[in-house]
Design a protein around this motif. Structure first.
Motif, PDB file in Angstrom:
ATOM      1  N   LEU A   1     -50.982 -22.304 -11.189  1.00 56.85           N
ATOM      2  CA  LEU A   1     -51.063 -21.308 -12.380  1.00 56.85           C
ATOM      3  C   LEU A   1     -50.483 -20.118 -11.819  1.00 56.85           C
ATOM      4  N   TYR A   2     -49.432 -19.423 -12.616  1.00 53.48           N
ATOM      5  CA  TYR A   2     -48.938 -18.158 -12.176  1.00 53.48           C
ATOM      6  C   TYR A   2     -49.007 -17.009 -13.295  1.00 53.48           C
ATOM      7  N   ARG A   3     -49.153 -15.886 -12.510  1.00 55.35           N
ATOM      8  CA  ARG A   3     -49.086 -14.770 -13.504  1.00 55.35           C
ATOM      9  C   ARG A   3     -47.992 -13.577 -13.031  1.00 55.35           C
ATOM     10  N   ARG A   4     -47.622 -12.719 -13.955  1.00 54.75           N
ATOM     11  CA  ARG A   4     -46.531 -11.747 -13.407  1.00 54.75           C
ATOM     12  C   ARG A   4     -47.260 -10.689 -13.092  1.00 54.75           C
ATOM     13  N   GLU A   5     -48.478 -10.378 -13.321  1.00 53.43           N
ATOM     14  CA  GLU A   5     -49.231  -9.271 -13.082  1.00 53.43           C
ATOM     15  C   GLU A   5     -50.077  -9.539 -11.993  1.00 53.43           C
ATOM     16  N   ALA A   6     -50.527  -8.655 -11.189  1.00 52.54           N
ATOM     17  CA  ALA A   6     -51.514  -8.768 -10.147  1.00 52.54           C
ATOM     18  C   ALA A   6     -52.907  -8.407 -10.632  1.00 52.54           C
ATOM     19  N   GLY A   7     -53.770  -8.982 -10.111  1.00 52.50           N
ATOM     20  CA  GLY A   7     -55.315  -8.939 -10.729  1.00 52.50           C
ATOM     21  C   GLY A   7     -56.200  -9.915 -10.541  1.00 52.50           C
ATOM     22  N   THR A   8     -57.292  -9.767 -10.450  1.00 52.41           N
ATOM     23  CA  THR A   8     -58.408 -10.551 -10.425  1.00 52.41           C
ATOM     24  C   THR A   8     -58.411 -11.642 -11.379  1.00 52.41           C
TER      25      THR A   8
ATOM     26  N   GLU B   1     -38.871 -14.449  -8.408  1.00 56.84           N
ATOM     27  CA  GLU B   1     -38.773 -15.010  -9.551  1.00 56.84           C
ATOM     28  C   GLU B   1     -39.796 -14.212 -10.641  1.00 56.84           C
ATOM     29  N   GLY B   2     -40.415 -13.144 -10.131  1.00 60.35           N
ATOM     30  CA  GLY B   2     -41.179 -12.078 -11.025  1.00 60.35           C
ATOM     31  C   GLY B   2     -42.608 -12.408 -11.078  1.00 60.35           C
ATOM     32  N   PHE B   3     -43.072 -13.275 -10.213  1.00 62.52           N
ATOM     33  CA  PHE B   3     -44.560 -13.388 -10.398  1.00 62.52           C
ATOM     34  C   PHE B   3     -45.389 -12.920  -9.155  1.00 62.52           C
ATOM     35  N   ARG B   4     -46.495 -12.238  -9.535  1.00 59.84           N
ATOM     36  CA  ARG B   4     -47.331 -11.538  -8.437  1.00 59.84           C
ATOM     37  C   ARG B   4     -48.660 -12.358  -8.305  1.00 59.84           C
ATOM     38  N   SER B   5     -49.094 -13.311  -8.879  1.00 53.07           N
ATOM     39  CA  SER B   5     -50.319 -13.777  -8.697  1.00 53.07           C
ATOM     40  C   SER B   5     -50.364 -15.481  -8.802  1.00 53.07           C
ATOM     41  N   VAL B   6     -50.975 -15.978  -7.998  1.00 57.31           N
ATOM     42  CA  VAL B   6     -50.948 -17.538  -8.341  1.00 57.31           C
ATOM     43  C   VAL B   6     -52.449 -18.047  -7.909  1.00 57.31           C
ATOM     44  N   ILE B   7     -52.746 -19.230  -8.407  1.00 57.07           N
ATOM     45  CA  ILE B   7     -54.019 -20.017  -8.305  1.00 57.07           C
ATOM     46  C   ILE B   7     -53.646 -21.564  -7.995  1.00 57.07           C
ATOM     47  N   ALA B   8     -54.169 -22.203  -7.020  1.00 57.62           N
ATOM     48  CA  ALA B   8     -53.889 -23.664  -7.011  1.00 57.62           C
ATOM     49  C   ALA B   8     -55.304 -24.406  -7.045  1.00 57.62           C
ATOM     50  N   VAL B   9     -55.266 -25.225  -8.085  1.00 61.18           N
ATOM     51  CA  VAL B   9     -56.563 -25.746  -8.553  1.00 61.18           C
ATOM     52  C   VAL B   9     -56.338 -27.539  -7.930  1.00 61.18           C
ATOM     53  N   PRO B  10     -57.106 -27.807  -7.105  1.00 59.91           N
ATOM     54  CA  PRO B  10     -56.903 -29.385  -6.627  1.00 59.91           C
ATOM     55  C   PRO B  10     -57.550 -30.079  -7.792  1.00 59.91           C
ATOM     56  N   LEU B  11     -56.950 -31.124  -8.050  1.00 59.04           N
ATOM     57  CA  LEU B  11     -57.481 -32.278  -8.893  1.00 59.04           C
ATOM     58  C   LEU B  11     -58.196 -33.517  -8.212  1.00 59.04           C
ATOM     59  N   ILE B  12     -59.606 -33.184  -8.046  1.00 61.91           N
ATOM     60  CA  ILE B  12     -60.315 -34.007  -7.140  1.00 61.91           C
ATOM     61  C   ILE B  12     -61.236 -34.835  -7.771  1.00 61.91           C
TER      62      ILE B  12
END
Length: 637
Positions: free
Chosen positions: A128-135, A106-117
């Motif tokens: 959250l998704y980004r198309r570019e890799a990176g920190t 789908e063209g994405f390189r980076s992802v973060i999953a944040v739990p709702l606690i």
């Protein structure tokens, strides 16, 4: 970020439900954070369910996580931590291969999953998704956490609001519906009947009321037990209700009595009942459907029961009240039952293999405003005092006519150890009635369960008041009497726990008293074992006169035994009575039971039962049953 938080607050204050709130979270996140896409999942019983994504390609990745129940979202749920992947193309990244492949496609390189606690659980996960890799930067993570924290706070509030609304709806439903069958109860029936009669007068229509009484239902309870009886009632109610029009109302009045309300029928023909009018055809059609519903056997406790019923019908041919119309249908039902007995001789019902076979008899009656209307109904009701008393008892609780009096249970030295809660009925015509005058009627009709719940709550409320007002002078515990019908009520444990929690009491402060005859029901013993395990002290009433043999008593998880008053009477002049009391006390103490002597009316009797080893005394010598206010004043003085 201030704007983003304000938008979330606006959504939450707008009474958004949890899923709508999560959709707002996704939209706000993609607008205010430097991401190329976002999605959110909700926790449905430890399984993730896709809720919303801002883009179709993100939605594809989220739905795959839902399908496989794996991916960064699932790990965030499982471990309660952020799951951050800076580069999905990194060869080191070997987790979730199918998810990684889909996201890269789908063209994405980076992802973060944040739990709702919140409150120690994960309510959902924001991806959250980004198309570019990176920190992912520290500030970006802080902003994501801030949005997640605020969102889950509002999410919990929305969930609490929804839960409170559901509880309110369930409480309202419980107040108007029968707990066993789910049908409307007496309160809702009368409300609909009044409304139907008002509409019928306005539009020149007719209301029909069918009074349905199951035949020989008591025999089912007596031979197969109350659980089997409940199964029969629930099954019959479901079948009858399924045979009716959507606009008809089938209600459970009490015990094995049902009432069917059919409204908005054509005006009855002038020729009266049986002239072939449209109303008569409707009555015939309804009774035919009811017969078919009752014709199929009910399989319960390993047998097939044929359940018969007697039906009485009344029409609002003039302008009756709801009470009059119902009473007329009741009278018609009893006339049908009487006619059936006459036709069948002594064979009112026949007993067949595996069940009770009954005939469905139908009778017609009417209620109006003239002669034969309310006055006639009142006269007929007076001829059946038991039926009239039954209807009055059904209304006694809602009309605040029931009371609880308390009789002290004292130590030999005179100190109050406990009280027994005794039900009384302040009857509008007959005065104050003791429980013995009406409790059997309450058991037979099933009203005892609702009345018993009220007694439990009222007793706990009074114990709480005594603790506040008298402190150390308050009785340590109160005993409530429970019939076998109440003991096998599935809601008993909830009723007891709710009353204790509401009035800030411990289980040890609410004792349960049962008569020995209750143990003939095999379902009672495990219930008593459960309540004893929960901490309620248990007492056997009428000890030595009932069902239990010595071997049976060993199984009972009781701590108190109350010697029947028949053993105490005549102690002063009959030495055999003293020998009998000594024997009962010996048996009880050998079973580690504390003994209460009931019916102690004189100082001589008190001395003798104390010498015999009784631990506690109860009777007029120790104190009469009184309202709580009188006992409070007496103890305070």
């Amino acid at each position: 970020m201030t704007g983003a938080l304000a938008e979330l607050a606006t959504a939450a204050s707008g009474q958004a439900d949890p899923e709508d709130l999560l959709k707002h979270l996704v939209d706000i996140t993609t607008e205010h954070l430097d991401v190329d896409g976002a999605g959110v999942m909700i926790n449905d019983g430890e399984l993730l369910r896709f809720v919303h994504a801002d883009r179709a390609d993100v939605g594809s990745a989220e739905k795959l996580q839902q399908l496989m129940q794996e991916g960064p979202c699932h790990d965030a749920l499982l471990f309660h931590v952020d799951v951050v992947v800076d580069d999905l193309h990194d060869p080191v990244q070997t987790a979730w291969p199918e998810f990684v492949q889909r996201v890269l496609e789908e063209g994405f390189r980076s992802v973060i999953a944040v739990p709702l606690i919140s409150r120690g659980r994960v309510w959902g996960v924001l991806d959250l998704y980004r198309r570019e890799a990176g920190t992912w930067g520290q500030q970006e993570l802080q902003w994501a956490h801030l949005l997640a924290h605020v969102a889950v706070s509002y999410l919990v509030m929305a969930a609490d609001r929804a839960q409170a609304l559901q509880a309110q709806q369930e409480l309202a439903h419980a107040g108007t519906h029968d707990g066993l069958t789910g049908l409307p109860n007496r309160t809702l029936l009368f409300d609909r009947l009044e409304h139907a009669l008002h509409a019928a007068r306005r539009h020149q229509r007719t209301v029909a009321v069918f009074f349905i009484d199951l035949d020989r239902f008591k025999a089912v309870n007596d031979t197969l037990g109350h659980a089997a009886g409940d199964t029969v009632l629930a099954t019959v109610a479901t079948r009858m209700n399924a045979s009716l029009r959507q606009e008809d109302t089938l209600a459970r009045l009490a015990g094995d009595e049902f009432v069917l309300l059919c409204e908005d029928l054509p005006r009855a023909s002038s020729g009266g009942p049986g002239d072939g009018g449209e109303v008569d055809r409707h009555v015939h059609a309804v009774t035919s459907r009811l017969r078919r519903a009752l014709a199929r056997p009910v399989h319960v406790a390993g047998v097939d029961l044929m359940v018969g019923a007697t039906i009485g019908v009344a029409l609002s041919e003039e302008h009756p009240s709801a009470d009059d119309l119902l009473a007329a249908a009741d009278e018609a039902m009893y006339r049908a039952k009487r006619d059936s007995r006459v036709k069948q001789g002594i064979r009112d019902e026949q007993h067949g293999r595996g069940g009770v076979i009954g005939l469905t008899e139908v009778s017609r009656g009417s209620a109006g405003g003239g002669a034969g209307g309310s006055a006639g109904v009142a006269a007929r009701s007076a001829q059946r005092p038991g039926r009239h008393l039954e209807r009055q008892l059904a209304q006694a609780l809602t009309h605040d006519q029931l009371q609880v009096h308390y009789q002290p249970i004292t130590e030999p030295g005179g100190g109050v150890h406990a009280v027994e809660a005794l039900l009384r009925w302040q009857h509008p015509q007959r005065g104050l009635l003791p429980a013995a005058r009406f409790v059997d009627l309450a058991v037979d009709t099933g009203l005892i369960v609702e009345i018993g719940r009220w007694v439990i709550d009222e007793t706990c409320a009074q114990m709480s008041r005594w603790r506040r007002e008298l402190r150390r002078g308050a009785p340590y515990s109160a005993y409530v009497n429970l019939s076998a019908r109440e003991l096998v009520d599935p809601a008993l444990t909830t009723t007891l726990a709710t009353a204790l929690r509401t009035h800030d009491l411990h289980a040890q402060q609410l004792g349960l008293e049962v008569v020995e005859d209750s143990f003939s029901n095999p379902e009672v013993l495990p219930v008593l074992q459960e309540q004893e395990h929960r901490g309620h002290p248990l007492s056997i009433d009428d000890f030595g006169t009932g069902y239990s043999s010595l071997s049976r008593l060993v199984e009972l998880p009781v701590q108190m035994a109350k010697i029947d008053r028949s053993f105490i009477a005549g102690l002063g002049h009959d030495p055999r009575r003293r020998a009998l009391v000594d024997a009962v006390v010996t048996v009880a103490t050998s079973l580690d039971l504390q003994v209460i002597a009931e019916g102690v009316e004189t100082a001589a009797q008190a001395s003798q039962v104390t010498d015999a080893g009784c631990h506690y005394l109860q009777g007029f010598h120790c104190g009469h049953p009184q309202p709580a206010e009188a006992l409070t004043a007496q103890w305070a003085a």
